[in-house]
Structures are given as C-alpha cells and as structure tokens.
Write a protein that holds these residues in place. Sequence first.
Motif, short mmCIF file in Angstrom:
data_model
loop_
_atom_site.label_atom_id
_atom_site.label_comp_id
_atom_site.label_asym_id
_atom_site.label_seq_id
_atom_site.Cartn_x
_atom_site.Cartn_y
_atom_site.Cartn_z
N SER A 107 88.68 57.37 21.80
CA SER A 107 88.34 56.11 22.38
C SER A 107 88.76 55.04 21.11
CB SER A 107 86.86 56.02 22.93
OG SER A 107 86.44 56.68 24.00
N THR A 108 88.20 55.53 19.95
CA THR A 108 88.24 54.75 18.70
C THR A 108 89.62 54.54 18.49
OG1 THR A 108 86.11 55.94 18.01
CG2 THR A 108 87.57 54.67 16.40
N MET A 109 90.33 55.74 18.56
CA MET A 109 91.85 55.66 18.44
C MET A 109 92.65 54.62 19.45
SD MET A 109 94.85 56.59 19.87
CE MET A 109 94.50 58.28 20.80
N VAL A 110 92.30 54.55 20.70
CA VAL A 110 92.83 53.83 21.42
C VAL A 110 92.58 52.18 21.04
CG1 VAL A 110 92.53 52.70 24.00
CG2 VAL A 110 92.63 55.26 23.50
N ILE A 111 91.33 51.96 20.76
CA ILE A 111 90.95 50.66 20.01
C ILE A 111 91.54 50.37 19.02
CG2 ILE A 111 89.03 49.13 19.41
CD1 ILE A 111 87.28 50.60 20.97
N PHE A 112 91.95 51.09 18.06
CA PHE A 112 92.94 50.86 16.95
C PHE A 112 94.28 50.60 17.35
CE2 PHE A 112 90.00 52.95 13.80
CZ PHE A 112 89.54 51.84 13.11
N ALA A 167 90.87 58.48 13.33
CA ALA A 167 91.24 57.81 14.48
C ALA A 167 92.13 56.56 14.12
CB ALA A 167 89.87 56.97 15.34
N LEU A 168 92.28 56.20 12.94
CA LEU A 168 93.26 55.10 12.52
C LEU A 168 94.32 55.93 12.01
CD1 LEU A 168 93.93 52.44 11.50
CD2 LEU A 168 92.76 52.55 9.42
N PHE A 169 94.41 57.15 11.19
CA PHE A 169 95.65 57.67 11.03
C PHE A 169 96.51 58.15 12.24
CE2 PHE A 169 97.63 61.85 10.32
CZ PHE A 169 98.59 61.63 9.16
N VAL A 170 95.73 58.45 13.28
CA VAL A 170 96.42 59.06 14.34
C VAL A 170 97.02 57.76 15.28
CG1 VAL A 170 96.29 60.24 16.92
CG2 VAL A 170 95.29 61.30 14.66
N SER A 184 90.75 44.51 10.45
CA SER A 184 89.30 44.62 9.99
C SER A 184 88.37 44.12 11.04
CB SER A 184 89.30 43.62 8.80
OG SER A 184 89.63 42.32 8.90
N PRO A 185 88.55 43.35 12.07
CA PRO A 185 87.77 42.79 12.97
C PRO A 185 87.70 44.10 13.94
CG PRO A 185 89.03 40.99 12.47
CD PRO A 185 89.73 42.28 12.03
N ILE A 186 88.59 44.82 14.15
CA ILE A 186 88.36 45.98 15.01
C ILE A 186 87.72 47.17 14.27
CG2 ILE A 186 89.91 47.69 16.16
CD1 ILE A 186 91.89 45.53 16.88
N TYR A 213 93.95 61.47 23.80
CA TYR A 213 92.96 60.77 24.15
C TYR A 213 91.87 61.69 24.88
CZ TYR A 213 89.97 57.65 26.76
OH TYR A 213 88.88 56.79 27.30
N PHE A 214 92.43 62.58 25.63
CA PHE A 214 91.61 63.39 26.54
C PHE A 214 90.51 64.07 25.96
CE2 PHE A 214 91.04 67.37 29.05
CZ PHE A 214 90.98 66.87 30.22
#
Length: 320
Positions: free
Chosen positions: A189-194, A107-110, A229-231, A129-130
């Motif tokens: 979803s994790t990617m969108v938050i990152f 997720a972080l990489f993308v 880090s908080p995210i 995201y889909f």
Amino acid sequence: MNRSTAAIAQSAAKTKKSSYFRSRWNAPLAGYLFISPWLIGFLALTAYPLFLSLYYSFTDYTLLQPMKWIGTRNYERIFTADPKFIQSAKVTFMYVLASVPLKLIAALFVAIILSRAVKGISFYRTAIYFPSLIGGSIGVSLLWRNIFGVDGIFNKLIGVFGIEGKGWITSPDTALSTLILLTVWQFGSTMVIFLAGLKQIPNDLYEASSVDGANKVTQFFKITLPMLSPILYFNLIMAVIGAFQMFTSAFVITNGGPMNSTYVYAMYLYERAFSRYELGYASALAWIMLIAIIAATVLISYTSKYWVFYETDTGGKKRK
C-alpha cells in the motif's frame, strides 16, 4: 396611513428574516441527510465508545464486580508499579523505530523500480502489491511462523550454503526481527502511494538536471525526495500509527515470547482486557497508547516544516 405602512414594512422585514433563516437551514439540510448514515455510525461506533473508555479508565471495572470510581489510580499504578507496561512499551518503541524506516525505504525503492515503463510492468505491480492485501491475516502469520521455525524453509535455504540455522522465532535475539521483516514485506500500500507520487513529478526536471551534469544519485536527493516529501510525510504518519497498534503478528507467531521479547503494547492491553477482564485498567492503557500516537504524530508534523516541500504557484517553498 403611516401606521399601516409601518406595519406592512415590519411584517415584510419579519417575513424576510424568517425566509433568510429558513433558507440558511434548508441549504445544508440535504447535506446532513446524505452524511447521516456515516454520522450516526461515527457517533455510535466511534465517539461514544471512545469517551466511554475514557470514563472506564478512571474506574475499577472488571465485569465481575460493580463498577467503582477510583480516579487516577489506574494511571498511577501503570507508571509506578507495572513492570510489564515498561517492557511492552520498550518492545513497541523498538519495533516502531526499526520497522517504519525499513518499510518506507523498501516501498520507495520498489516504487522507483516499478515506475519505469517496461513490458509487463502491470503484472509486476500487482504481484508485489498482493502481499499487502493478506499480510496482516492470521493465515500469513502462521505461514511466517513455519518459514522461520527450526525446520522451516529459511533454515533449509541457508543450509544450502553451509549455514546452520536456528529457531528464529524462538530466540529472544531474533524473534522481534522476524516480526519486523514481516511488516517490511507488507509495503504494498505504501509503495502504491509512492508510485502515484512519482508519476506526478515532471520529467522535465530530470532532463534539465541531466543537462547540468547531475547523476542519478543527485537527482534522487535534489529532485525525487523533495517532490515526494508530502507523500513521504503522509506515509510516515500512517506507518507510525499502524506500527504502534501491531498485534496480530506478535500474537499468532510468537505470543509475546520468547522471554517477552515480542510482547508488544497491544498484546499487553489485550491480556488485561480479555484475559484478566480488567477493563478499567485496559482502558487506561488504551488512552496512554492514544496519547503516545498523538504525540508522535504532532512531533512528525512539527518537524515536517524543515523537510516537507510544497509546490506553489510561484515555484515552490517549504512550509512555514
């Protein structure tokens, strides 16, 4: 005259006191009325079933016989005479330890790639995201089972390179890995938050570090990760909670097999509750899962003071 004045003063004091308490009650009353639908739903659909299941966990409740209070016997049986509990707990912990880090890394990489301002980036973000919207559905689980079957698309793809495939979901060595891969694929979803967090990092930090000679790797570990880090902390907790409760993929794709290699804890709980109708025993299993999730969350929260960075008005510091 003095008595009359004292009576008036006493009456005024009572009126003032009554008005004070009335105003104290009326002030939050509107708020309680607005949240009453949620509050009623929480009490009726969450709090009541939660404490009812706690009561059931101390009973022998099978739907077919009258309920019988047995104290802690269910818990004693789980920890001392239930090999399936040990097996399902082992599989679940392996799944959590493997899927959560891989999902966060993917997720972080993308998210870093999609944070760049390039043409058509909105389309790419939506497309990536889909899968997270449908990734947990039964339909996708059936599709995943076909992809990694003996005659699936994956074996045909690697066959082009001369590699002989196998039934990835029918082999005890690889069945759990296919479920982990499906979980990692659902990182949207994790990617969108990152991605939202990356947008909040000031670009001045990167420009200043570039002037000082920092390369991309140094910037990632010295700027991006501390600022995110908080995210990362939030995503980690949510991913761990979700991984402990994984059920649909294991139930549809492998049904716990082969040789119980994907027999996750939620499947065992489901079997006890809805196949054997041992609701008291299943309630005890559910509370053990809840305690395990709470323990994992507390452990992450405790260690967060060493790696979670919070920006403050004075610049920034680690939480103490």
